[in-house]
Design a protein around this motif. Structure first.
Motif, short mmCIF file in Angstrom:
data_model
loop_
_atom_site.label_atom_id
_atom_site.label_comp_id
_atom_site.label_asym_id
_atom_site.label_seq_id
_atom_site.Cartn_x
_atom_site.Cartn_y
_atom_site.Cartn_z
N MET A 105 7.52 28.14 -29.11
CA MET A 105 7.77 28.53 -27.64
C MET A 105 8.17 27.45 -26.84
SD MET A 105 4.81 29.62 -25.20
CE MET A 105 4.71 27.97 -24.25
N LEU A 106 9.17 27.49 -26.02
CA LEU A 106 9.67 26.49 -25.32
C LEU A 106 9.06 26.31 -23.93
CD1 LEU A 106 12.52 24.48 -25.11
CD2 LEU A 106 13.33 26.65 -23.51
N VAL A 107 8.80 25.16 -23.57
CA VAL A 107 8.33 24.99 -22.07
C VAL A 107 9.41 24.55 -21.19
CG1 VAL A 107 6.69 23.62 -20.61
CG2 VAL A 107 5.92 24.12 -23.19
N PHE A 108 9.61 25.38 -20.07
CA PHE A 108 10.79 24.94 -19.40
C PHE A 108 10.48 24.84 -17.71
CE2 PHE A 108 14.80 26.53 -16.66
CZ PHE A 108 15.07 25.56 -16.96
N ARG A 109 11.00 23.96 -17.18
CA ARG A 109 10.56 23.40 -15.64
C ARG A 109 11.92 23.10 -14.76
NH1 ARG A 109 6.83 25.90 -17.32
NH2 ARG A 109 4.71 25.51 -16.92
N GLN A 110 11.92 23.55 -13.99
CA GLN A 110 13.12 23.13 -13.15
C GLN A 110 12.62 22.33 -11.99
OE1 GLN A 110 15.85 26.12 -11.36
NE2 GLN A 110 17.38 24.75 -11.36
N LEU A 111 12.80 21.28 -11.83
CA LEU A 111 12.34 20.15 -10.84
C LEU A 111 13.16 19.82 -9.74
CD1 LEU A 111 10.20 18.39 -13.52
CD2 LEU A 111 9.28 19.76 -11.51
N PHE A 112 12.97 19.55 -8.61
CA PHE A 112 13.85 19.53 -7.25
C PHE A 112 13.45 18.15 -6.56
CE2 PHE A 112 15.41 20.42 -2.89
CZ PHE A 112 16.96 20.56 -3.11
N ASP A 113 14.52 17.27 -6.19
CA ASP A 113 14.43 16.14 -5.70
C ASP A 113 15.04 16.43 -4.42
OD1 ASP A 113 13.84 13.24 -4.61
OD2 ASP A 113 16.20 13.18 -4.79
N PRO A 114 14.25 16.50 -3.20
CA PRO A 114 15.07 17.24 -2.00
C PRO A 114 15.79 16.23 -1.17
CG PRO A 114 12.56 16.74 -1.61
CD PRO A 114 12.65 16.31 -3.06
N GLN A 115 15.62 14.97 -1.64
CA GLN A 115 16.32 13.95 -0.82
C GLN A 115 17.95 14.09 -1.28
OE1 GLN A 115 16.24 9.53 -1.09
NE2 GLN A 115 17.24 10.00 1.07
N SER A 116 18.14 14.00 -2.57
CA SER A 116 19.44 14.18 -3.24
C SER A 116 19.79 15.44 -3.64
CB SER A 116 19.59 13.13 -4.15
OG SER A 116 18.71 13.46 -5.38
N SER A 117 18.96 16.50 -3.52
CA SER A 117 19.22 17.88 -4.02
C SER A 117 19.61 17.99 -5.60
CB SER A 117 20.49 18.52 -3.33
OG SER A 117 20.13 18.84 -1.97
N THR A 118 18.84 17.04 -6.26
CA THR A 118 19.13 17.10 -7.74
C THR A 118 18.02 17.84 -8.43
OG1 THR A 118 19.89 14.78 -7.53
CG2 THR A 118 18.95 15.41 -9.67
N TYR A 119 18.37 18.54 -9.55
CA TYR A 119 17.59 19.20 -10.31
C TYR A 119 17.21 18.29 -11.53
CZ TYR A 119 18.27 23.56 -7.66
OH TYR A 119 18.44 24.21 -6.70
N THR A 120 16.05 18.28 -11.82
CA THR A 120 15.58 17.51 -13.07
C THR A 120 15.06 18.67 -14.13
OG1 THR A 120 15.04 15.65 -12.03
CG2 THR A 120 14.08 15.77 -14.03
N TYR A 121 15.47 18.66 -15.26
CA TYR A 121 14.86 19.84 -16.20
C TYR A 121 14.19 19.36 -17.13
CZ TYR A 121 18.55 22.08 -13.91
OH TYR A 121 19.46 22.55 -12.90
N LEU A 122 12.76 19.89 -17.26
CA LEU A 122 11.74 19.51 -18.33
C LEU A 122 11.89 20.47 -19.55
CD1 LEU A 122 9.36 18.29 -19.53
CD2 LEU A 122 7.83 19.55 -18.18
N LEU A 123 12.29 20.18 -20.71
CA LEU A 123 12.28 21.07 -21.55
C LEU A 123 11.05 20.47 -22.82
CD1 LEU A 123 15.55 20.98 -21.01
CD2 LEU A 123 15.32 22.90 -22.40
N GLY A 124 10.20 21.42 -23.20
CA GLY A 124 9.35 21.02 -24.18
C GLY A 124 9.12 21.72 -25.28
N ASP A 125 8.80 21.18 -26.52
CA ASP A 125 8.44 22.20 -27.52
C ASP A 125 6.96 22.20 -27.90
OD1 ASP A 125 8.91 23.34 -30.13
OD2 ASP A 125 8.17 21.32 -31.14
N ARG A 126 6.29 23.52 -27.58
CA ARG A 126 5.00 23.68 -27.60
C ARG A 126 4.40 23.28 -28.85
NH1 ARG A 126 2.08 23.13 -23.43
NH2 ARG A 126 1.75 21.47 -24.67
N PRO A 127 4.82 23.70 -29.94
CA PRO A 127 4.08 23.45 -31.05
C PRO A 127 3.91 21.98 -31.41
CG PRO A 127 5.61 25.17 -31.72
CD PRO A 127 5.95 24.68 -30.23
N SER A 128 4.95 21.11 -31.39
CA SER A 128 4.92 19.70 -31.49
C SER A 128 4.49 18.97 -30.37
CB SER A 128 6.16 19.18 -31.81
OG SER A 128 7.04 19.35 -30.65
N GLY A 129 4.51 19.58 -28.99
CA GLY A 129 4.12 18.90 -27.67
C GLY A 129 5.21 17.74 -27.52
N GLN A 130 6.55 17.68 -27.96
CA GLN A 130 7.51 16.66 -27.80
C GLN A 130 8.44 17.35 -26.36
OE1 GLN A 130 9.75 15.13 -30.86
NE2 GLN A 130 7.72 14.48 -31.97
#
Ligand SMILES: N[C@@H](CCC(=O)N[C@@H](CS)C(=O)NCC(=O)O)C(=O)O
Ligand SMILES: [Fe+2]
Length: 361
Positions: A1-26
């Motif tokens: 299972m993929l963990v996916f989060r889209q995060l936002f920095d309001p100052q620069s309107s930048t998106y940061t993306y978190l992608l995680g592999d649930r089984p390994s936790g990486q």
């Protein structure tokens, strides 16, 4: 299972993306922002993920990357394109390289044009791609500085991004209107800069006339990002990231609250003021209260904050840790600097066997 989060920095309107592999936790983070490192590290911890790498889509001109700071906090490896010209990476990526996190992989595609070191990261099953400032949502990154080249961007988009599956979701590094995601098919059709029958000449003509002011932070961000976000003076305080509080072992939550656990509070009991924000009948009720706790119900705290000493840290307490979290917000608004929330409140304090005054056994 993929963990996916889209995060936002309001100052620069930048998106940061978190992608995680649930089984390994990486996990990996794409385009972390320096000022958001504390938030991002809190989310990784709460999701039980270990950050193995930070990836840049390019050398940003509008914000400083969190790559260096995250490496120091979490031992993650800094990865970005060799063609970016940055110093201090642990791995320099070239097209067709594969970045693994647990059982999942990101493929590197070279997509120059916004800068000559831009890359797009494509997820192993081609369900999503992270295009940086190459193809944006109904837009495209500017091509007027940092070695930008509109004709190169036209080729990058047509050859490297529009060749992905129609339903591949595209996530850009920025959006200035709050749009979050798009797809190959819709950009091929509706992108006003490069969609439909728009040719390379039309595209370069469009891009020459964007008329955008340079990013405000450009003179700070570009040199810092060429060092992968390492501050010039080394100390993180030099770049707007205050040091973590040192008066007790605290944990910052993704919700934005400094938390202390019952053990940490008992260890530091002599140095702090305990503020109980429950109602009087709870304070004297069956759960009891912590010795020497000051009682100010949450609803009265804004007016009565002056009753607390300003030279000692405050730990807020309630039944389960909810109202007291709001108490830390109220205290910060009243100018108190060292405040924390007792995680889990009196329920956890008692469950872990710490002493109470009053109450029933
Ligand atoms: N106003 C922003 C700059 C915005 C900007 O130039 N963004 C770049 C990405 S680094 C871009 O390509 N923008 C394309 C567009 O706005 O159409 C700032 O001061 O930081
Ligand atoms: Fe950019």
């Amino acid at each position: 299972m993929l963990v996916f989060r889209q995060l936002f920095d309001p100052q620069s309107s930048t998106y940061t993306y978190l992608l995680g592999d649930r089984p390994s936790g990486q996990a990996v983070l794409i385009d972390p922002v320096f000022e958001q490192v504390r938030r991002d590290a809190a989310l990784l911890a709460e999701l039980g993920l270990k950050l193995v790498a930070t990836l840049e889509t390019h050398i940003h001109a509008d914000h400083v990357t969190g790559a260096w700071l995250l490496k120091h906090r979490t031992s993650s490896r800094i990865m970005l394109a060799a063609s970016s010209g940055a110093a201090g990476a642990d791995r320099q990526l070239v097209p067709d390289d594969v970045v693994a996190f647990g059982g999942r992989r990101l493929m590197v595609r070279g997509t120059p044009g916004h800068t000559n070191g831009c890359v797009t990261y494509v997820l192993d099953d081609r369900s999503m791609a992270f295009t940086g400032d190459c193809l944006m949502i109904r837009g495209a990154g500017r091509t007027d500085f940092q070695g930008g080249d509109a004709a190169a961007m036209y080729r990058s988009i047509h050859e490297q991004i529009f060749t992905l599956p129609d339903d591949c979701l595209l996530y850009p590094a920025h959006d200035y209107r709050g749009l979050t995601v798009t797809s190959v098919a819709e950009e091929r059709r509706f992108n006003p800069r490069i969609g439909g029958e728009i040719g390379v000449g039309d595209f370069t003509g469009y891009m020459k006339n964007l008329g955008l002011a340079h990013p405000k932070l450009m003179d700070i961000a570009v040199p810092a990002n060429l060092r992968c976000g390492r501050p010039e003076g080394e100390a993180s305080e030099d770049r707007g990231m205050p040091a973590d509080p040192g008066w007790a072992p605290l944990r910052y939550s993704f919700a934005g609250v400094w938390e202390i656990d019952p053990h940490g509070l008992e260890e530091n009991a002599g140095a702090v003021q305990v503020l109980d924000v429950r109602e009087p009948e709870e304070f004297t009720g069956p759960l009891g209260h912590i010795r020497e706790a000051v009682l100010i119900p949450l609803g009265e705290l804004a007016e009565r904050a002056g009753e607390l000493a300003r030279d000692r840290p405050v730990v807020a307490v309630c039944r389960a840790g909810g109202r007291s979290a709001q108490a830390t917000v109220i205290l910060q608004q009243a100018g108190f600097k060292d405040v924390a929330n007792l995680t889990g409140g009196m329920l956890r304090w008692r469950a872990e066997g710490h002493p109470v005054d009053g109450g029933s056994a």
